[in-house]
Design a protein around this motif. Structure first.
Motif, PDB file in Angstrom:
ATOM      1  N   LYS A  45      29.604  18.674  -7.758  1.00  0.00           N
ATOM      2  CA  LYS A  45      29.061  17.507  -8.449  1.00  0.00           C
ATOM      3  C   LYS A  45      30.029  16.322  -8.437  1.00  0.00           C
ATOM      4  O   LYS A  45      31.150  16.416  -7.956  1.00  0.00           O
ATOM      5  N   CYS A  48      32.709  17.076 -11.608  1.00  0.00           N
ATOM      6  CA  CYS A  48      33.161  18.434 -11.938  1.00  0.00           C
ATOM      7  C   CYS A  48      32.969  19.299 -10.699  1.00  0.00           C
ATOM      8  O   CYS A  48      32.444  18.832  -9.699  1.00  0.00           O
ATOM      9  N   CYS A  50      31.075  22.004 -10.383  1.00  0.00           N
ATOM     10  CA  CYS A  50      29.840  22.796 -10.346  1.00  0.00           C
ATOM     11  C   CYS A  50      29.159  22.670  -8.996  1.00  0.00           C
ATOM     12  O   CYS A  50      29.157  21.592  -8.409  1.00  0.00           O
ATOM     13  N   VAL A  62      26.234  24.595 -14.385  1.00  0.00           N
ATOM     14  CA  VAL A  62      26.694  23.666 -15.423  1.00  0.00           C
ATOM     15  C   VAL A  62      28.055  24.111 -15.939  1.00  0.00           C
ATOM     16  O   VAL A  62      28.453  25.261 -15.767  1.00  0.00           O
ATOM     17  N   CYS A  63      28.765  23.143 -16.546  1.00  0.00           N
ATOM     18  CA  CYS A  63      30.079  23.448 -17.110  1.00  0.00           C
ATOM     19  C   CYS A  63      30.327  22.470 -18.252  1.00  0.00           C
ATOM     20  O   CYS A  63      29.512  21.580 -18.492  1.00  0.00           O
ATOM     21  N   CYS A  66      29.807  18.606 -17.119  1.00  0.00           N
ATOM     22  CA  CYS A  66      28.466  18.035 -16.896  1.00  0.00           C
ATOM     23  C   CYS A  66      27.533  18.309 -18.074  1.00  0.00           C
ATOM     24  O   CYS A  66      26.452  17.735 -18.158  1.00  0.00           O
TER      25      CYS A  66
HETATM   26 ZN    ZN Z   1      29.792  20.842 -14.183  1.00  0.00          ZN
END
Ligand code: ZN
Ligand code: ADP
Ligand code: MG
Length: 516
Positions: A45, A48, A50, A62-63, A66
């Motif tokens: 992304k 990040c 991901c 997701v993390c 995000c």
């Molecule tokens: Zn993320």
């Protein structure tokens, strides 16, 4: 039930009737502007690490970054910046030596931070252009579309409204959000107002979107699939009375997701606005939504009062400051761009405007070129891709390049024809076999027993049988009426199920009957 025959009531408060396109263009002059979003095909992304793959289980990519957990910090994806710079260079833009990301503040449930990281007054690329060609009855016409800016931003998540009939929020019982898409890198490409297109406006808009798509595809930075949303266009249109200097008020039709719809959206918007102005009303500045089924758009959100996004530089991110050396390194990675490629193949393969257009429309330039590189003459390569293979792609509803046959295999089939192993008819069966997964051309020829029968042993037997079975024709040939040999060749072809070398069969027939 009886049908109402009384005229419909005057549409007070409703939309005035649109004016027919040709009519509208005699009195109004359109201005266009396109804002295009491209989803970059980076592995991770924008801010990040991901993954970005399409179609994963909701909320698995997701993390904390995000999902905007407190205390998490974004880091810029270098590959995304690279993609932005390469596109900027391909669009003849200047690349900003220094620029910041900005926070665009608004609330929407699919955006976990309540602001979107974007670029505002410091976009990474500015002042470019893209030349596009439109076919007119008087031949191709070129238009230069000025590019105002290219900037980087992040995509939002995706909301699904459940329980209603239409999938829209109205009538839904609840909504669910998938944040997998939140934070995927986007480039937004904004044109300057495009003027002077007149009645060609819908075609110019479509040609621009097509040219931009092909350019991005050639750079390999996105798969630019409009139907999957990795490229989407917002189409701005205004009209003004012919001969006046001031542009009209524009509307913005959002997220148009096919080339055909871009063209139709411009056309129907010109017709609609002409109706509004003819009725003595004013065009409202608003977003609109294009309806595929009706070919018209419906009113969305008013933009009469500009929404205040309270943009400010994002304090969590360092500025992007590409060095001269990096920019030049990236410039050196630019491939041959579509316009240059078209000009080159047109000259190399000696194509007419129409032949070139057919090739471009079929998306076949790369495939034909790879087939030529694999050893085929360009005319034969073009013919096979544009006729037989295009027909099969249409049948199977896939793009030409998605057919399970390689340019090298196509070149092999062409050479089997030119060396006399296959007739054109047999070649079509080989194509069918390759597409059906029966192996490469040689394997299909072998397995299906398709090679032309030209060895004199097998052919000789068939010739003898044909002569024996057609004594009248044979007598005529003996008597000097060589045209009668056609019937005998036909008999040989029938007996060999089309696999005989017709030329050699004719020679053998004449030899035998002359010697008798
Ligand atoms: Zn993320
Ligand atoms: P916004 O921020 O509201 O999207 P922009 O200034 O970014 O507005 O402009 C959006 C697009 O509309 C640009 O492509 C611009 O060239 C185009 N545009 C601006 N004025 C007009 C107009 N009068 N008619 C048609 N298009 C216009
Ligand atoms: Mg804008």
């Amino acid at each position: 039930m009886a049908h109402a025959v009384t005229p419909s009531p005057a549409k007070s408060g409703g939309e005035p009737t649109p004016v027919a396109y040709e009519q509208a263009l005699t009195r109004y002059e359109p201005v266009l502007g396109l804002e295009t979003h491209i989803e970059l095909g980076t592995a991770s992304k924008m801010f990040c690490s991901c993954p970005t793959g399409f179609g994963a289980e909701p909320n698995t990519q997701v993390c904390p970054v995000c999902l905007a957990f407190p205390g998490s910090l974004p880091v810029v994806n270098e590959k995304a910046v690279e993609g932005a710079i390469r596109l900027g260079l391909a669009l003849n833009c200047s690349i900003a030596p220094w620029g910041r990301f900005a926070r665009k503040n608004y609330f929407y449930p699919d955006m976990p931070k309540n602001y979107q990281i974007s670029q505002y007054d410091e976009p990474i690329c500015v002042d470019g252009h893209l030349d596009v060609t439109v076919d007119t009855p008087d031949g191709p016409r070129e238009f230069r579309v000025e590019i105002e800016r290219v900037h980087m931003e992040e995509d939002t998540g995706k909301t699904s409204h459940v329980g209603g009939a239409t999938g829209r929020i109205h009538g839904a019982t609840y909504s669910i959000v998938d944040y997998n898409r939140a934070g995927i890198p986007l480039l937004e490409i904004v044109t300057r107002p495009i003027t002077g297109t007149g009645e060609l406006a819908p075609l110019v808009a479509r040609a621009y979107a097509a040219e931009l798509r092909d350019l991005v595809r050639s750079l390999g930075i996105s798969d630019v699939r409009m139907e999957e949303g990795s490229m989407r266009c917002d189409v701005n249109v205004s009209i003004q009375p012919v001969g006046t200097a001031e542009w009209g008020t524009r509307s913005e039709t959002k997220n148009v997701n096919s080339l055909r719809s871009v063209e139709r959206a411009v056309r129907s918007e010109i017709e609609r606005q002409a109706g509004v102005l003819d009725a003595g009303h004013r065009v409202v500045q608003e977003t609109r939504h294009f309806q595929e089924n009706t070919g018209r758009s419906i009113s969305g959100r008013s933009k009469e009062e500009a929404q205040d996004y309270r943009y400010f530089p994002d304090p969590d991110l360092v500025p992007v400051a590409p060095t001269e050396e990096w920019i030049e390194e990236l410039r050196a990675t630019l491939p041959e761009l579509p316009a240059a490629q078209r000009a080159r193949v047109k000259a190399e393969w000696d194509l007419s405007d129409t032949e070139l257009r057919d090739l471009v429309n079929a998306g076949a330039i790369e495939l034909v070129e790879a087939t030529v590189v694999a050893g085929a003459p360009s005319a034969e390569a073009r013919k096979l891709w544009l006729n037989e293979l295009s027909r099969r792609a249409t049948e199977q509803e896939v793009e030409l390049g998605a057919l399970p046959i390689t340019p090298a295999q196509v070149a092999r089939i062409i050479s089997l024809v030119s060396e006399g192993t296959l007739t054109n008819k047999l070649a079509r069966q080989v194509v069918e076999g390759v597409l059906a997964g029966e192996g490469g051309p040689d394997e299909v020829v072998e397995a299906r027993g398709l090679q032309v029968v030209s060895d004199d042993g097998a052919l000789g037997a068939a010739v003898d049988e044909a002569i024996a079975a057609n004594p009248d024709a044979a007598d005529k040939v003996r008597g000097g009426k060589l045209a009668a040999a056609g019937a005998l060749v036909g008999a040989v072809m029938k007996a060999t199920r089309g696999q005989a070398d017709a030329g050699r069969a004719r020679e053998l027939i004449l030899e035998r009957l002359a010697g008798a």
